[in-house]
Design an enzyme around this catalytic site. Sequence first.
Site, PDB file in Angstrom:
ATOM      1  N   GLY A 194     119.337   1.103  63.012  1.00 31.40           N
ATOM      2  CA  GLY A 194     118.093   0.443  62.600  1.00 31.40           C
ATOM      3  C   GLY A 194     117.397   0.000  63.883  1.00 31.40           C
TER       4      GLY A 194
ATOM      5  N   ASP B  42     118.269   9.929  63.274  1.00 33.43           N
ATOM      6  CA  ASP B  42     117.447   8.710  63.377  1.00 33.43           C
ATOM      7  C   ASP B  42     116.351   8.865  64.432  1.00 33.43           C
ATOM      8  OD1 ASP B  42     119.971   8.668  64.914  1.00 33.43           O
ATOM      9  OD2 ASP B  42     119.096   6.909  65.867  1.00 33.43           O
ATOM     10  N   ASN B  43     116.391   9.943  65.190  1.00 34.93           N
ATOM     11  CA  ASN B  43     115.350  10.176  66.191  1.00 34.93           C
ATOM     12  C   ASN B  43     114.375  11.261  65.764  1.00 34.93           C
ATOM     13  OD1 ASN B  43     116.311   8.209  67.881  1.00 34.93           O
ATOM     14  ND2 ASN B  43     117.517   9.595  69.148  1.00 34.93           N
TER      15      ASN B  43
ATOM     16  N   GLY C  95     116.928  -1.783  66.648  1.00 38.24           N
ATOM     17  CA  GLY C  95     117.716  -2.815  67.332  1.00 38.24           C
ATOM     18  C   GLY C  95     117.045  -3.354  68.587  1.00 38.24           C
TER      19      GLY C  95
ATOM     20  N   ASP D 176     121.212  -5.851  73.802  1.00 35.17           N
ATOM     21  CA  ASP D 176     120.354  -6.951  74.278  1.00 35.17           C
ATOM     22  C   ASP D 176     118.903  -6.815  73.814  1.00 35.17           C
ATOM     23  OD1 ASP D 176     119.471  -4.855  75.812  1.00 35.17           O
ATOM     24  OD2 ASP D 176     120.049  -5.703  77.746  1.00 35.17           O
ATOM     25  N   GLY D 177     118.596  -5.724  73.093  1.00 34.29           N
ATOM     26  CA  GLY D 177     117.230  -5.567  72.579  1.00 34.29           C
ATOM     27  C   GLY D 177     116.211  -5.200  73.652  1.00 34.29           C
TER      28      GLY D 177
HETATM   29  P1  AMP Z   1     118.606   5.394  70.550  1.00 36.82           P
HETATM   30  O1  AMP Z   1     119.742   6.066  71.202  1.00 36.82           O
HETATM   31  O2  AMP Z   1     117.610   4.755  71.511  1.00 36.82           O
HETATM   32  O3  AMP Z   1     117.904   6.246  69.561  1.00 36.82           O
HETATM   33  O4  AMP Z   1     119.214   4.138  69.759  1.00 36.82           O
HETATM   34  C1  AMP Z   1     120.224   4.266  68.774  1.00 36.82           C
HETATM   35  C2  AMP Z   1     120.482   2.929  68.136  1.00 36.82           C
HETATM   36  O5  AMP Z   1     120.941   1.969  69.103  1.00 36.82           O
HETATM   37  C3  AMP Z   1     119.253   2.287  67.502  1.00 36.82           C
HETATM   38  O6  AMP Z   1     119.652   1.612  66.329  1.00 36.82           O
HETATM   39  C4  AMP Z   1     118.767   1.354  68.572  1.00 36.82           C
HETATM   40  O7  AMP Z   1     117.992   0.309  68.039  1.00 36.82           O
HETATM   41  C5  AMP Z   1     120.092   0.838  69.140  1.00 36.82           C
HETATM   42  N1  AMP Z   1     119.952   0.356  70.522  1.00 36.82           N
HETATM   43  C6  AMP Z   1     119.840   1.119  71.644  1.00 36.82           C
HETATM   44  N2  AMP Z   1     119.729   0.351  72.747  1.00 36.82           N
HETATM   45  C7  AMP Z   1     119.778  -0.948  72.325  1.00 36.82           C
HETATM   46  C8  AMP Z   1     119.714  -2.218  72.981  1.00 36.82           C
HETATM   47  N3  AMP Z   1     119.574  -2.324  74.291  1.00 36.82           N
HETATM   48  N4  AMP Z   1     119.786  -3.318  72.198  1.00 36.82           N
HETATM   49  C9  AMP Z   1     119.900  -3.238  70.866  1.00 36.82           C
HETATM   50  N5  AMP Z   1     119.980  -2.082  70.202  1.00 36.82           N
HETATM   51  C10 AMP Z   1     119.915  -0.946  70.902  1.00 36.82           C
HETATM   52 MG    MG Z   2     116.379   6.151  68.533  1.00 35.49          MG
END
Ligand code: AMP
Ligand code: MG
Length: 462
Positions: free
Chosen positions: A93, A257-258, A95, A128-129
């Site tokens: 979700g 999810d991407n 994040g 850490d968001g």
């Molecule tokens: P991504 O690989 O960027 O598509 O992210 C996959 C999942 O990891 C998603 O749910 C993102 O919101 C979560 N996510 C990635 N990096 C962070 C972060 N630094 N803090 C919180 N959630 C993260």
């Molecule tokens: Mg993503």
Amino acid sequence: MNKKPFPSPYRPDSQIASLGAQIGDPAQPANFPETILRFRNDRWAETIGLADYDDATWIRHFGRFEPLPGNMPVPLALRYHGHQFRVYNPDIGDGRGFLFAQMREGDDRLLDLGTKGSGTTPYSRRGDGRLTLKGGVREILATEMLEALGVNTSKTFSIIETGEALMRGDEPSPTRSAVMVRLSHSHIRIGSFQRVAAEGDAEFMQQLITYCLTQLYNVALSENPAAQLLALAVERVADLAASYMTAGFVHGVLNTDNINITGESFDYGPWRFTEYWDPQFTAAYFDESGLYAFGRQAEALHWNLGQLAVALRLVSEAPPLISALERFPELYQRAIIRRFLWRLGVESIGEAEDRQLVEAAERAMSRERIPIDRFFHYYRFGSQGAFATPGEYQIAFTELLQKHTSVDAHRDAYWTNGRICSMLINEVEDIWQAIAEKDDWQPLNDKVSAIRAMGRALNACS
Ligand code: AMP
Ligand code: MG
């Protein structure tokens, strides 16, 4: 092909509210110690009527997240699940991002402003968001380059440095932080449908499908809206897969999810462009099996669409979904040909001849190890003159190419005078090093200008 900017006055239209509380959860932006504007995309700000904001106003909205006039009062962290490297993960979700605003552009498309690195949300878990500044710079480079190469991609709308020190395993740490705003044609992903299916909520699934068809695809509902949506997504995603190939692009993380339901490419993490036509080339260091290698991207995207079909089974019988999915290979093949001809700047002379040309191009690039960008740059004006000793595959390709008419009535001087514009990893790292070591943003700005010049010569950008 991708859409060009379509200037419009600001027309807020937060349609997401029609989906109620099920689509996402209220989120708060982080209170950053600093907000230093590093990049604003005025070309695209014009399409949503925001290009006349001064920098201070821009920062208030895209660094502090003061709501835009008449727009979403509170940002929403969107809910979704997803298959990550083929493993189902319900614990994802938004994040580190949220949906911030929605508006119509000039031709009525509903566009979203979403964030990356805006702070923690109910979905952050141990994260850490945050987004690293390097991650933000890489998003600018990927989106600008893809747009210039005709790929239907999200746009990097704003990058603001936020003054925090982040710890990351894949960057020398501590490293600088940023918040990005992305302009995109929706943030509904295949994983959004997977979450609704996992919860068995058929009523909300119908609502979500209706939203996508009426607000994103601008079509009236047929008697099987689920199959209708899948068919449209298959068309867009097949073209997306083809566009990655002709751009020489490896997304790196083609998880469900991407993948946007509109078929628009987004979420650029460990992406790379491949120098050579090498199907095995991978982008992400953690992609050990090569699941998302250059030459396997069409297969990966088709598989993802299969997962969308599985989710849509909640509200549809299987046969119409299967029929929609089965069109992928043919649509992909057609898109590959169309996009090869586009990048070469020649007109179609019939399916069989066009296909031969594409196959000959692939053979020449791979067997004679001609860098992809060099190949397309020089053959854009139909000459092998730039190649000192063309090999047999190149000669065979040239013979086929000469049967095709060029689309450039007056060959753009760019192809004879311009320098080849690539985006290989060493240059990406050099651009980042100038920022990291000397806070020198000139190489980045120069690169964006060079990319946009190529886009204009290709007639992908204005
Ligand atoms: P991504 O690989 O960027 O598509 O992210 C996959 C999942 O990891 C998603 O749910 C993102 O919101 C979560 N996510 C990635 N990096 C962070 C972060 N630094 N803090 C919180 N959630 C993260
Ligand atoms: Mg993503």
